[in-house]
Design a protein around this motif. Sequence first.
Motif, short mmCIF file in Angstrom:
data_model
loop_
_atom_site.label_atom_id
_atom_site.label_comp_id
_atom_site.label_asym_id
_atom_site.label_seq_id
_atom_site.Cartn_x
_atom_site.Cartn_y
_atom_site.Cartn_z
N UNK A 66 3.78 27.96 40.75
CA UNK A 66 4.55 27.31 41.81
C UNK A 66 5.41 28.35 42.50
N UNK A 67 5.49 28.29 43.82
CA UNK A 67 6.17 29.33 44.61
C UNK A 67 7.23 28.72 45.52
N UNK A 71 3.31 27.39 49.23
CA UNK A 71 4.76 27.61 49.09
C UNK A 71 5.62 26.40 49.44
N UNK A 72 6.70 26.27 48.68
CA UNK A 72 7.77 25.34 49.05
C UNK A 72 8.80 26.19 49.76
N UNK A 114 14.73 20.09 44.58
CA UNK A 114 13.87 21.09 43.97
C UNK A 114 13.50 20.72 42.53
N UNK A 115 12.42 21.34 42.06
CA UNK A 115 12.05 21.18 40.64
C UNK A 115 13.03 21.99 39.80
N UNK A 116 12.97 21.79 38.50
CA UNK A 116 13.87 22.53 37.60
C UNK A 116 13.49 24.00 37.50
N UNK A 166 7.48 31.42 40.66
CA UNK A 166 7.75 32.57 41.52
C UNK A 166 8.74 32.16 42.60
N UNK A 167 9.75 33.00 42.81
CA UNK A 167 10.77 32.69 43.81
C UNK A 167 11.02 33.93 44.66
N UNK A 168 10.91 33.76 45.99
CA UNK A 168 11.15 34.85 46.92
C UNK A 168 12.40 34.59 47.75
N UNK A 169 13.16 35.64 48.02
CA UNK A 169 14.40 35.53 48.80
C UNK A 169 14.40 36.57 49.91
N UNK A 170 14.58 36.10 51.15
CA UNK A 170 14.66 37.00 52.31
C UNK A 170 15.77 36.47 53.21
N UNK A 171 16.95 37.08 53.14
CA UNK A 171 18.13 36.53 53.81
C UNK A 171 19.07 37.66 54.21
#
Length: 222
Positions: free
Chosen positions: A27-28, A65-66, A87-89, A93-98
């Motif tokens: 899950x992404x 992707x979510x 969101x799920x618990x 995979x988690x991506x951050x672009x900020x």
Amino acid sequence: MSYHSIVIRVFLVFLPLFLWAQENSISFLALGDSYTAATSEKTENGWPYHMVDYLLKKDIPISEPVIIAGPGWTTTTLMAEVKSAPLKNTYGLIGLMIGVNNQFRGLSPEVFETDLLDLLDTALGLANGDSTKVFVVSIPDWGVTPFARFRDKNRITQEIAAFNQIIQSQAEKKHVLFIDVTKSSRNMLVQPGLIASDSLHPSARMHKIWGKIIGKKLLKQL
């Protein structure tokens, strides 16, 4: 046996395999701002989708992707949206672009760093504390776009570099993968086709390049 009966039987045979693949795929969750949301392009033309397509072609089972992202979002906006999102618990995979809007609005690097740490901690929590499941992407250099033609381009580049240094430093402290797309974003200066119709955001072509860059980096640890 009729054609339709054969189709139904084949479907029933492969349905368990399909459901198993869905349940066992990674899950992404993609967090960010206009770059993650693919502003000025279709959402499915954004880098999160291109990254997923790249990994699927490399036989990495990963889900669609979510995306929690939007134009104009700062780190503070993103944090509030994440807290209110259903969101799920956990995610595989988690991506951050900020950060680009923090720089654009002239917000302080200190505030950015504090918020970034909160976002990284939140991402790690959603990854069950596994830092190998979290990655951060650098801020592109929008100073090379036509939108910035009447602005101080050198200042934009320098400020983005300072913000990216904070991102890289904190990613290393949290043992999270840092992925640089800033260098590739500067190709927008000489390749107009990499810029969307709004003269600011990346086009689908640029997003595809980013998706491949990110996918290649992730391939080594997935």
